[in-house]
Write a protein that holds these residues in place. Structure first.
Motif, PDB file in Angstrom:
ATOM      1  N   SER A 104       0.736  -1.103  -0.199  1.00  0.00           N
ATOM      2  CA  SER A 104       0.642   0.163  -0.248  1.00  0.00           C
ATOM      3  C   SER A 104       0.903   1.253  -0.206  1.00  0.00           C
ATOM      4  O   SER A 104       0.282   2.069  -0.250  1.00  0.00           O
ATOM      5  CB  SER A 104      -0.728  -0.115   1.389  1.00  0.00           C
ATOM      6  N   PHE A 105       2.240   0.727   0.027  1.00  0.00           N
ATOM      7  CA  PHE A 105       2.652   1.893   0.482  1.00  0.00           C
ATOM      8  C   PHE A 105       3.312   2.889  -0.766  1.00  0.00           C
ATOM      9  O   PHE A 105       4.782   3.348  -0.673  1.00  0.00           O
ATOM     10  CB  PHE A 105       4.420   1.913   1.694  1.00  0.00           C
ATOM     11  N   GLY A 163       2.166  13.073  -5.734  1.00  0.00           N
ATOM     12  CA  GLY A 163       1.283  11.967  -5.758  1.00  0.00           C
ATOM     13  C   GLY A 163       0.830  11.594  -3.802  1.00  0.00           C
ATOM     14  O   GLY A 163       1.685  12.457  -3.152  1.00  0.00           O
ATOM     15  N   ARG A 164      -0.021  11.273  -3.669  1.00  0.00           N
ATOM     16  CA  ARG A 164      -0.352  11.782  -2.331  1.00  0.00           C
ATOM     17  C   ARG A 164      -0.617   9.949  -2.072  1.00  0.00           C
ATOM     18  O   ARG A 164      -1.401   9.823  -0.716  1.00  0.00           O
ATOM     19  CB  ARG A 164      -1.589  12.481  -1.722  1.00  0.00           C
ATOM     20  N   GLY A 165      -0.115   9.125  -2.632  1.00  0.00           N
ATOM     21  CA  GLY A 165      -0.099   7.658  -2.511  1.00  0.00           C
ATOM     22  C   GLY A 165      -1.601   6.570  -2.803  1.00  0.00           C
ATOM     23  O   GLY A 165      -2.415   7.967  -3.697  1.00  0.00           O
ATOM     24  N   VAL A 166      -1.465   5.481  -2.542  1.00  0.00           N
ATOM     25  CA  VAL A 166      -2.585   4.922  -3.510  1.00  0.00           C
ATOM     26  C   VAL A 166      -3.911   5.626  -3.658  1.00  0.00           C
ATOM     27  O   VAL A 166      -4.551   6.017  -2.048  1.00  0.00           O
ATOM     28  CB  VAL A 166      -2.718   3.730  -3.414  1.00  0.00           C
ATOM     29  N   ASN A 167      -4.505   6.051  -4.419  1.00  0.00           N
ATOM     30  CA  ASN A 167      -5.554   6.510  -4.272  1.00  0.00           C
ATOM     31  C   ASN A 167      -6.332   7.798  -3.715  1.00  0.00           C
ATOM     32  O   ASN A 167      -7.515   7.853  -2.587  1.00  0.00           O
ATOM     33  CB  ASN A 167      -6.337   5.355  -3.327  1.00  0.00           C
ATOM     34  N   ASN A 168      -5.555   8.036  -3.606  1.00  0.00           N
ATOM     35  CA  ASN A 168      -5.879   9.035  -2.450  1.00  0.00           C
ATOM     36  C   ASN A 168      -5.442  10.825  -3.471  1.00  0.00           C
ATOM     37  O   ASN A 168      -5.317  12.031  -3.139  1.00  0.00           O
ATOM     38  CB  ASN A 168      -4.191   9.988  -1.940  1.00  0.00           C
TER      39      ASN A 168
END
Lengths: 257, 170
Positions: A111-112, A177-182
């Motif tokens: 997830s990271f 980017g702010r991470g997956v799905n963010n």
């Protein structure tokens, strides 16, 4: 004499016919019942006798059905693949820059990190740092390669930053980017700039930048202003749909070229 | 330990395969459920410290070879979870036979909640400061919920594979 014979025949014929009809009417339920019971038994016996023929015929029919089904599936898959490739590789903004089409093979197991692996590598001309586009916008850039594969860091990854511009190049900012799905975040935007929802932010292409100019990166989905603040708060979403990536285009472009 | 090492390693590798093949694509709000952390934790709760640490190292290192995050970070978090859980496991806390049914799931949930936090914290030592910028809270909550559900079956598997249940009965 003739009339008499004809009359007798008519009468007897009618009587016989009537009797036959009555007999048929009486027997019909029995014969129907026997037929219902006997027909399957007959079929069973016939089937037992001709079992091997039935099996062979069944197999032949199954084979033909399978071939027909295969053809239907192949047509459907080809049509779908063509549709997906047409949609995902529709990158007119790349212009005359050469590209390499590649398929997504794996996605990041954690997830990271927002990364994906693709099916093309160094042997196809893919090098570290090359931009990757798909589905109407920038997807990310190549961060490592092997002879037959490469890893792409998506623009939603927390380590990703891209210089973008809008309003005919008058305003530039950094999208991260702010991470997956963010989704994505942007550096503060002064109130002097004019920005509205729907504005498309594209790569600035500044000298030494990691992307060629004009590649769409993100769309402004919301602009809010906190009372007393000196900057806008903008909500961004990637122009490319990063959640449904199947094929991508690696732009054979290096910062130095 | 030596007798159980081979089956534990085999099950660990199987779980890494399961993690990569199934759980990577089975995401909840983009979050991956980390079986590779739950397994050492469950082994630790079974009270077999060295086997739990071995499982953490094997699972973490094999998993890290497939990602782009700092190598060894997953293993380090697994080691911390395994060690902490084994301290409790050796005291009999979370024992499936004697403790209340909710103790093991609760410990699992605590582990699932703290593991992503440990991951981002350990990431600082690898000079990776961007891990905090991701959806850490979502990862913590999803893993806590998943660990709560999966803790008991995983603890049972850990006991069976390590032979801890058999030793306890003797």
């Amino acid at each position: 004499m003739v009339t008499l014979v004809a009359t007798i025949l008519y009468l007897t014929g009618g009587v016989v016919s009537g009797l036959r009809s009555a007999a048929n009417l009486a027997v019909t339920p029995f014969s129907w019942t026997i037929d219902v019971i006997a027909r399957p038994i007959g079929h069973l016996l016939a089937g037992a006798v001709n079992y091997s023929d039935v099996v062979a015929q069944n197999q032949r029919l199954r084979y033909e059905l399978g071939r027909a089904q295969l053809q239907v599936n192949e047509n459907w898959a080809l049509q779908r693949q063509l549709q997906e490739m047409t949609t995902q590789l529709n990158v007119p903004f790349v212009g005359s820059l050469p590209t390499v089409a590649a398929q997504i093979t794996t996605i990041s197991p954690t997830s990271f990190a927002a990364t994906v692996d693709i099916s093309k590598g160094r042997s196809d001309g893919v090098l570290v740092g090359m931009p990757v586009v798909a589905n109407g916008g920038v997807v990310g850039s190549v961060i490592s390669t092997t002879p037959h594969g490469a890893t792409i860091r998506l623009i939603s990854d927390a380590n990703s930053s891209i210089g973008v511009t809008f309003a005919k190049g008058k305003t530039t900012l950094i999208v991260s980017g702010r991470g997956v799905n963010n989704g994505l975040s942007a550096t503060s935007l002064p109130l002097t700039t004019s920005i509205t929802p729907g504005t498309i932010l594209s790569t600035d292409g500044l000298a030494g930048g990691l992307y060629p100019p004009g590649l769409p990166v993100a769309t402004v989905s919301k602009v809010t202003l906190t009372p007393g603040a000196a900057t806008y708060n903008v909500t961004l979403r990637p122009t490319a749909d990063l959640r449904h990536l199947l094929y991508v285009d690696v732009v054979l472009w290096e910062p130095s070229t | 330990m030596s007798r159980a090492l081979a089956p534990v390693t085999l099950v660990t590798l199987f779980l890494v395969g399961l993690q990569l093949a199934i759980f990577t694509t089975l995401r909840f709000d983009g979050v991956v459920i980390m079986l590779v952390w739950l397994w050492p934790l469950a082994m630790g709760l079974a009270g077999v410290t060295s086997l739990a640490l071995t499982a953490a190292v094997v699972a973490g290192l094999f998993f890290d070879t497939h990602g782009t995050t700092p190598f060894g970070l997953t293993a380090a978090v697994g080691l911390a979870l395994a060690y902490g859980a084994s301290r409790l496991g050796r005291e009999g806390v979370g024992d499936l036979d004697s403790a209340a049914w909710w103790v093991t799931p609760l410990l699992g949930a605590l582990g699932g909640f703290s593991a992503p936090l440990l991951y981002t914290f350990f990431g600082l030592f690898t000079l990776n400061f961007s891990l905090w910028r991701g959806s850490v809270l979502a990862v913590m909550v999803v893993n806590a919920c998943a660990f709560f559900v999966l803790a008991r079956p995983m603890a049972r598997l850990a006991r069976a594979v390590s032979g801890a249940g058999e030793r306890a009965r003797r």
